[in-house]
Design a protein around this motif. Structure first.
Motif, PDB file in Angstrom:
ATOM      1  N   ILE A 256      -4.177  -4.193   5.887  1.00 25.40           N
ATOM      2  CA  ILE A 256      -2.968  -4.695   5.232  1.00 25.40           C
ATOM      3  C   ILE A 256      -3.376  -5.651   4.109  1.00 25.40           C
ATOM      4  O   ILE A 256      -4.120  -6.602   4.351  1.00 25.40           O
ATOM      5  CB  ILE A 256      -2.051  -5.413   6.225  1.00 25.40           C
ATOM      6  CG1 ILE A 256      -1.615  -4.437   7.331  1.00 25.40           C
ATOM      7  CG2 ILE A 256      -0.820  -5.983   5.511  1.00 25.40           C
ATOM      8  CD1 ILE A 256      -0.768  -5.084   8.397  1.00 25.40           C
ATOM      9  N   PRO A 257      -2.923  -5.401   2.891  1.00 24.70           N
ATOM     10  CA  PRO A 257      -3.292  -6.287   1.773  1.00 24.70           C
ATOM     11  C   PRO A 257      -2.634  -7.649   1.903  1.00 24.70           C
ATOM     12  O   PRO A 257      -1.772  -7.873   2.760  1.00 24.70           O
ATOM     13  CB  PRO A 257      -2.757  -5.517   0.555  1.00 24.70           C
ATOM     14  CG  PRO A 257      -1.638  -4.684   1.090  1.00 24.70           C
ATOM     15  CD  PRO A 257      -2.042  -4.307   2.488  1.00 24.70           C
ATOM     16  N   ASP A 258      -3.039  -8.546   1.046  1.00 24.97           N
ATOM     17  CA  ASP A 258      -2.414  -9.872   1.017  1.00 24.97           C
ATOM     18  C   ASP A 258      -0.945  -9.725   0.629  1.00 24.97           C
ATOM     19  O   ASP A 258      -0.616  -9.137  -0.413  1.00 24.97           O
ATOM     20  CB  ASP A 258      -3.132 -10.772   0.007  1.00 24.97           C
ATOM     21  CG  ASP A 258      -4.560 -11.066   0.440  1.00 24.97           C
ATOM     22  OD1 ASP A 258      -4.818 -11.057   1.657  1.00 24.97           O
ATOM     23  OD2 ASP A 258      -5.418 -11.287  -0.446  1.00 24.97           O
ATOM     24  N   LEU A 259      -0.074 -10.235   1.465  1.00 23.85           N
ATOM     25  CA  LEU A 259       1.352 -10.063   1.253  1.00 23.85           C
ATOM     26  C   LEU A 259       1.979 -11.329   0.675  1.00 23.85           C
ATOM     27  O   LEU A 259       1.528 -12.445   0.952  1.00 23.85           O
ATOM     28  CB  LEU A 259       2.035  -9.708   2.573  1.00 23.85           C
ATOM     29  CG  LEU A 259       1.584  -8.383   3.220  1.00 23.85           C
ATOM     30  CD1 LEU A 259       2.269  -8.195   4.558  1.00 23.85           C
ATOM     31  CD2 LEU A 259       1.864  -7.206   2.294  1.00 23.85           C
ATOM     32  N   HIS A 260       3.015 -11.107  -0.124  1.00 22.28           N
ATOM     33  CA  HIS A 260       3.733 -12.212  -0.742  1.00 22.28           C
ATOM     34  C   HIS A 260       5.222 -12.070  -0.420  1.00 22.28           C
ATOM     35  O   HIS A 260       5.709 -10.981  -0.072  1.00 22.28           O
ATOM     36  CB  HIS A 260       3.505 -12.216  -2.255  1.00 22.28           C
ATOM     37  CG  HIS A 260       2.059 -12.269  -2.640  1.00 22.28           C
ATOM     38  ND1 HIS A 260       1.321 -13.420  -2.635  1.00 22.28           N
ATOM     39  CD2 HIS A 260       1.198 -11.280  -3.033  1.00 22.28           C
ATOM     40  CE1 HIS A 260       0.081 -13.171  -3.010  1.00 22.28           C
ATOM     41  NE2 HIS A 260      -0.019 -11.880  -3.257  1.00 22.28           N
ATOM     42  N   VAL A 261       5.926 -13.133  -0.540  1.00 20.20           N
ATOM     43  CA  VAL A 261       7.363 -13.121  -0.258  1.00 20.20           C
ATOM     44  C   VAL A 261       8.076 -12.088  -1.129  1.00 20.20           C
ATOM     45  O   VAL A 261       9.003 -11.403  -0.687  1.00 20.20           O
ATOM     46  CB  VAL A 261       7.964 -14.525  -0.497  1.00 20.20           C
ATOM     47  CG1 VAL A 261       9.491 -14.486  -0.324  1.00 20.20           C
ATOM     48  CG2 VAL A 261       7.351 -15.540   0.450  1.00 20.20           C
ATOM     49  N   GLN A 262       7.601 -11.949  -2.371  1.00 19.28           N
ATOM     50  CA  GLN A 262       8.216 -11.006  -3.299  1.00 19.28           C
ATOM     51  C   GLN A 262       8.155  -9.575  -2.768  1.00 19.28           C
ATOM     52  O   GLN A 262       9.090  -8.796  -2.954  1.00 19.28           O
ATOM     53  CB  GLN A 262       7.518 -11.091  -4.658  1.00 19.28           C
ATOM     54  CG  GLN A 262       8.219 -10.315  -5.766  1.00 19.28           C
ATOM     55  CD  GLN A 262       7.526 -10.498  -7.100  1.00 19.28           C
ATOM     56  OE1 GLN A 262       6.378 -10.902  -7.163  1.00 19.28           O
ATOM     57  NE2 GLN A 262       8.237 -10.210  -8.184  1.00 19.28           N
ATOM     58  N   SER A 263       7.051  -9.230  -2.074  1.00 20.57           N
ATOM     59  CA  SER A 263       6.907  -7.882  -1.521  1.00 20.57           C
ATOM     60  C   SER A 263       7.986  -7.608  -0.475  1.00 20.57           C
ATOM     61  O   SER A 263       8.568  -6.512  -0.426  1.00 20.57           O
ATOM     62  CB  SER A 263       5.520  -7.711  -0.896  1.00 20.57           C
ATOM     63  OG  SER A 263       4.505  -7.880  -1.858  1.00 20.57           O
ATOM     64  N   PHE A 264       8.274  -8.589   0.368  1.00 14.97           N
ATOM     65  CA  PHE A 264       9.297  -8.423   1.401  1.00 14.97           C
ATOM     66  C   PHE A 264      10.697  -8.338   0.777  1.00 14.97           C
ATOM     67  O   PHE A 264      11.569  -7.618   1.286  1.00 14.97           O
ATOM     68  CB  PHE A 264       9.229  -9.581   2.391  1.00 14.97           C
ATOM     69  CG  PHE A 264       8.033  -9.535   3.291  1.00 14.97           C
ATOM     70  CD1 PHE A 264       8.044  -8.746   4.433  1.00 14.97           C
ATOM     71  CD2 PHE A 264       6.886 -10.260   2.984  1.00 14.97           C
ATOM     72  CE1 PHE A 264       6.934  -8.693   5.270  1.00 14.97           C
ATOM     73  CE2 PHE A 264       5.779 -10.210   3.822  1.00 14.97           C
ATOM     74  CZ  PHE A 264       5.792  -9.421   4.955  1.00 14.97           C
ATOM     75  N   ILE A 265      10.906  -9.058  -0.301  1.00 19.08           N
ATOM     76  CA  ILE A 265      12.202  -8.996  -0.993  1.00 19.08           C
ATOM     77  C   ILE A 265      12.422  -7.598  -1.564  1.00 19.08           C
ATOM     78  O   ILE A 265      13.495  -7.000  -1.398  1.00 19.08           O
ATOM     79  CB  ILE A 265      12.272 -10.058  -2.113  1.00 19.08           C
ATOM     80  CG1 ILE A 265      12.262 -11.460  -1.512  1.00 19.08           C
ATOM     81  CG2 ILE A 265      13.526  -9.846  -2.965  1.00 19.08           C
ATOM     82  CD1 ILE A 265      12.193 -12.574  -2.542  1.00 19.08           C
ATOM     83  N   TYR A 266      11.399  -7.058  -2.229  1.00 18.57           N
ATOM     84  CA  TYR A 266      11.516  -5.701  -2.781  1.00 18.57           C
ATOM     85  C   TYR A 266      11.705  -4.673  -1.674  1.00 18.57           C
ATOM     86  O   TYR A 266      12.433  -3.687  -1.840  1.00 18.57           O
ATOM     87  CB  TYR A 266      10.284  -5.356  -3.615  1.00 18.57           C
ATOM     88  CG  TYR A 266      10.334  -5.888  -5.024  1.00 18.57           C
ATOM     89  CD1 TYR A 266      11.354  -5.513  -5.901  1.00 18.57           C
ATOM     90  CD2 TYR A 266       9.355  -6.762  -5.500  1.00 18.57           C
ATOM     91  CE1 TYR A 266      11.409  -5.999  -7.195  1.00 18.57           C
ATOM     92  CE2 TYR A 266       9.403  -7.261  -6.796  1.00 18.57           C
ATOM     93  CZ  TYR A 266      10.426  -6.872  -7.641  1.00 18.57           C
ATOM     94  OH  TYR A 266      10.477  -7.357  -8.925  1.00 18.57           O
ATOM     95  N   LEU A 267      11.056  -4.885  -0.525  1.00 13.98           N
ATOM     96  CA  LEU A 267      11.214  -3.970   0.605  1.00 13.98           C
ATOM     97  C   LEU A 267      12.655  -3.959   1.092  1.00 13.98           C
ATOM     98  O   LEU A 267      13.254  -2.895   1.301  1.00 13.98           O
ATOM     99  CB  LEU A 267      10.275  -4.385   1.740  1.00 13.98           C
ATOM    100  CG  LEU A 267      10.431  -3.631   3.065  1.00 13.98           C
ATOM    101  CD1 LEU A 267      10.173  -2.145   2.882  1.00 13.98           C
ATOM    102  CD2 LEU A 267       9.489  -4.219   4.119  1.00 13.98           C
TER     103      LEU A 267
ATOM    104  N   GLY B 123       0.831  -1.191   0.000  1.00 13.88           N
ATOM    105  CA  GLY B 123       0.000   0.000   0.000  1.00 13.88           C
ATOM    106  C   GLY B 123       0.869   1.246   0.000  1.00 13.88           C
ATOM    107  O   GLY B 123       2.033   1.191   0.432  1.00 13.88           O
ATOM    108  N   PRO B 124       0.347   2.400  -0.469  1.00 10.80           N
ATOM    109  CA  PRO B 124       1.172   3.606  -0.624  1.00 10.80           C
ATOM    110  C   PRO B 124       1.842   4.085   0.659  1.00 10.80           C
ATOM    111  O   PRO B 124       3.063   4.237   0.695  1.00 10.80           O
ATOM    112  CB  PRO B 124       0.169   4.651  -1.147  1.00 10.80           C
ATOM    113  CG  PRO B 124      -0.935   3.865  -1.750  1.00 10.80           C
ATOM    114  CD  PRO B 124      -1.027   2.600  -0.955  1.00 10.80           C
ATOM    115  N   ILE B 125       1.071   4.329   1.707  1.00 18.09           N
ATOM    116  CA  ILE B 125       1.637   4.917   2.919  1.00 18.09           C
ATOM    117  C   ILE B 125       2.455   3.907   3.716  1.00 18.09           C
ATOM    118  O   ILE B 125       3.601   4.178   4.083  1.00 18.09           O
ATOM    119  CB  ILE B 125       0.522   5.501   3.820  1.00 18.09           C
ATOM    120  CG1 ILE B 125      -0.305   6.531   3.052  1.00 18.09           C
ATOM    121  CG2 ILE B 125       1.150   6.149   5.059  1.00 18.09           C
ATOM    122  CD1 ILE B 125       0.468   7.723   2.609  1.00 18.09           C
ATOM    123  N   LEU B 126       1.908   2.732   3.971  1.00 13.84           N
ATOM    124  CA  LEU B 126       2.629   1.722   4.747  1.00 13.84           C
ATOM    125  C   LEU B 126       3.913   1.298   4.048  1.00 13.84           C
ATOM    126  O   LEU B 126       4.958   1.134   4.695  1.00 13.84           O
ATOM    127  CB  LEU B 126       1.737   0.502   4.983  1.00 13.84           C
ATOM    128  CG  LEU B 126       2.374  -0.649   5.781  1.00 13.84           C
ATOM    129  CD1 LEU B 126       2.813  -0.163   7.158  1.00 13.84           C
ATOM    130  CD2 LEU B 126       1.411  -1.821   5.906  1.00 13.84           C
TER     131      LEU B 126
END
Length: 295
Positions: free
Chosen positions: A209-220, A32-35
């Motif tokens: 909080i939207p549905d999270l994926h491993v890829q999101s944490f990697i990009y973070l 999400g944009p802000i989080l």
């Protein structure tokens, strides 16, 4: 550390920063944009505190701590939120080009404050930068004021944030040079930015909080690392490397950033876009060159 190796590290900083547009969009798509932006700056702050250690506040001029903090936090909020609030990836890349008004604006403000003598190349550079931004906005079509206004009104928040951010960063650059006393407060400023973003997140109150994926944490993780290592690498480059080469290379960031974003976000950027990005780059470079020739 050798001069050449330090310069190479400094050039890596440009690549780190150029990747921010594409990486930030990937993170905000996942969290999400802000989080997403809150998490990036929070992790980046931790990395910078590890790399640079907590700053000793008594070494900094009070005026720089106050004004520098306000300008830096305001700029980072404008930049990150302008990209996060873009309606799609294409618009995010277009908005990011608007942010690169800052090199030309920095030279213009230096002239207005009589810190730099006027040079005709500044006018040429400013015009090329403006033409480049217009070219990015009109795309393959013919020049039309109505079309430009229509593009901006589709998402005025993103464009306004990027535009004001360019002015704010130009002012910050001048302030740092004038009263920064050569001190590096980047870790402190990043912590303040993260704090301001969390306040905004809590104030909005959108905790879904939207549905999270491993890829999101990697990009973070990659995004936060790019921020932290970018500033660390740049610090090494300007202290021990070829600062003239690094400064000149940094003005090609719009093109490099757009290329990396195109690959990360799977975009097809038009020939008109690349023409505009090139004009922005050339305009910024000419403004910088005008200060070099006068020096």
């Amino acid at each position: 550390m050798s001069h050449r190796f330090a310069t190479t590290i400094g050039l890596c900083a440009i690549l780190f920063w150029a990747s921010i547009v594409g990486l930030l969009r990937q993170v905000t798509d996942g969290f999400g944009p802000i989080l997403g932006v809150c998490l990036i700056y929070s992790l980046s702050s931790i990395i910078l505190l590890i790399l640079f250690k907590p700053p000793k506040l008594h070494l900094f001029p009070k005026s720089y701590l106050i004004l520098g903090s306000i300008l830096f936090v305001a700029y980072e909020l404008c930049l990150s939120l302008s990209l996060a609030f873009a309606q799609n990836n294409q618009q995010a890349v277009e908005v990011s080009i608007l942010n690169y008004l800052w090199p030309s604006l920095t030279v213009l403000l230096l002239i207005l404050t009589k810190e730099q003598k006027f040079h005709p190349l500044v006018i040429v550079g400013m015009l090329l930068t403006l033409f480049g931004i217009i070219q990015v906005q009109i795309g393959s079509g013919e020049f039309s004021v109505n079309q430009i206004i229509q593009n901006i009104t589709l998402n005025p928040i993103s464009y306004a944030l990027a535009f004001f951010g360019a002015f704010i960063w130009a002012a910050y650059c001048i302030l740092t040079k004038k009263i920064g006393n050569g001190q590096n407060a980047i870790a402190l400023f990043f912590c303040l930015t993260a704090f301001a973003l969390w306040l905004k997140y809590l104030w909005i109150g959108d905790f879904e909080i939207p549905d999270l994926h491993v890829q999101s944490f990697i990009y973070l993780a990659v995004s936060a690392t790019a921020f932290g290592l970018g500033y660390a690498a740049w610090n090494i480059g300007i202290l021990h490397g070829n600062i003239q080469l690094l400064t000149a290379a940094s003005y090609f960031t719009p093109i490099i950033s757009s290329l990396i974003a195109m690959l990360l976000l799977d975009l097809e950027l038009s020939w008109s876009f690349w023409q505009g990005a090139t004009l922005v780059t050339l305009g910024s470079f000419l403004c910088w060159w005008s200060t070099r020739t006068r020096s």
